[in-house]
Write a protein that holds these residues in place. Structure first.
Motif, short mmCIF file in Angstrom:
data_model
loop_
_atom_site.label_atom_id
_atom_site.label_comp_id
_atom_site.label_asym_id
_atom_site.label_seq_id
_atom_site.Cartn_x
_atom_site.Cartn_y
_atom_site.Cartn_z
N ASN A 99 24.17 -3.92 -12.89
CA ASN A 99 24.26 -3.38 -11.49
C ASN A 99 25.34 -2.40 -11.29
OD1 ASN A 99 22.35 -4.73 -10.08
ND2 ASN A 99 23.39 -6.46 -10.07
N LEU B 151 17.34 -0.50 -1.22
CA LEU B 151 17.49 -0.55 -2.53
C LEU B 151 16.09 -0.07 -3.18
CD1 LEU B 151 18.33 -2.15 -5.23
CD2 LEU B 151 16.97 -4.15 -4.42
N GLN B 152 15.06 0.07 -2.52
CA GLN B 152 13.91 0.68 -3.19
C GLN B 152 13.80 2.22 -2.97
OE1 GLN B 152 11.26 -0.35 -4.33
NE2 GLN B 152 10.12 1.47 -4.60
N PHE C 142 16.85 3.68 -3.46
CA PHE C 142 17.87 3.83 -4.69
C PHE C 142 17.02 3.95 -5.83
CE2 PHE C 142 20.27 1.99 -8.13
CZ PHE C 142 21.28 2.89 -8.27
N LYS C 143 16.26 3.00 -6.01
CA LYS C 143 15.37 3.02 -7.47
C LYS C 143 14.39 4.18 -7.58
CE LYS C 143 14.95 -2.15 -7.72
NZ LYS C 143 14.19 -3.28 -7.79
N LYS D 289 26.33 -0.25 -8.05
CA LYS D 289 25.13 0.52 -7.27
C LYS D 289 25.24 0.08 -5.68
CE LYS D 289 21.56 -2.90 -7.45
NZ LYS D 289 20.18 -3.44 -8.36
N LEU E 143 16.92 7.06 -7.88
CA LEU E 143 17.55 7.25 -9.33
C LEU E 143 16.32 7.62 -10.47
CD1 LEU E 143 19.84 6.33 -11.26
CD2 LEU E 143 18.98 4.17 -11.37
N HIS E 144 15.29 7.05 -10.23
CA HIS E 144 14.26 7.35 -11.13
C HIS E 144 13.80 9.09 -11.24
CE1 HIS E 144 10.41 7.39 -13.52
NE2 HIS E 144 9.83 7.89 -12.70
N LEU F 150 22.07 2.19 -15.85
CA LEU F 150 22.08 1.15 -14.87
C LEU F 150 22.40 -0.17 -15.73
CD1 LEU F 150 22.56 0.10 -11.99
CD2 LEU F 150 19.66 0.17 -12.02
#
Length: 173
Positions: A119, A87-88, A90-91, A70, A94-95, A116
């Motif tokens: 990682n 990272l936030q 990405f999350k 990731k 991705l959602h 996922l």
């Protein structure tokens, strides 16, 4: 001997039943990105809700669709951001991508199409049919044909490969 608890068995069973009912999505990358879901209905441009979910999906495809760290995807999409913010992002992205591919996503069962784990990001190889994967498989069959394969069968493999090839890989990028 360690026995799985009943909760694990029940969850795995529910996931297996859910995955058995979910349709395969067709991902076309040759000649431009097109994603067909639920009876060959393409995902329209407005459904992507901005460019980030599409860019994340393309990054997954560019990196082969399997076992992508990731951090590589984060660096590709948010190279200049603070690591926590990246990272936030990405999350969230991705959602959004998972919900786009799977509108009836059940959070308790997780995404059937994009995984996922440890990682590493992967497209489900059984539920995501990617044209480049099929094209490369057909090309390998032509380059190294089975000894018993006759000329008509070899020509049919060539026809299938040509039908898949609709242009350059993700030319919009």
């Amino acid at each position: 001997v360690e026995f799985p608890n009943e909760w694990d068995v029940a969850t795995k069973t529910r996931k297996a039943i859910y995955r058995a009912r979910i349709p395969v999505i067709e991902i076309r990358t040759l000649g431009g990105l097109q994603v067909l879901r639920q009876g060959n209905h393409p995902i329209r441009a407005r459904e992507w809700r901005g460019s980030r979910p599409a860019l994340l999906f393309k990054a997954i495809l560019v990196h082969g669709g399997r076992h992508i760290p990731k951090d590589i995807l984060i660096e590709a999409l948010w190279p200049d951001r603070h690591p926590d913010k990246s990272l936030q992002n990405f999350k969230v992205t991705l959602h959004r991508l998972r919900k786009l591919l799977e509108p009836n996503l059940n959070p308790a069962l997780g995404s059937a199409y994009i995984h996922l784990k440890d990682n590493l990001v992967s497209l489900d190889q059984h539920l995501c049919e990617v044209d480049t994967v099929a094209f490369h498989r057909l090309c390998r069959q032509v380059r190294r044909p089975d000894p018993g394969l006759g000329a008509p069968a070899l020509m049919e493999i060539c026809r299938k490969a040509l039908a898949l090839f609709q242009g350059d890989f993700l030319p919009e990028e």
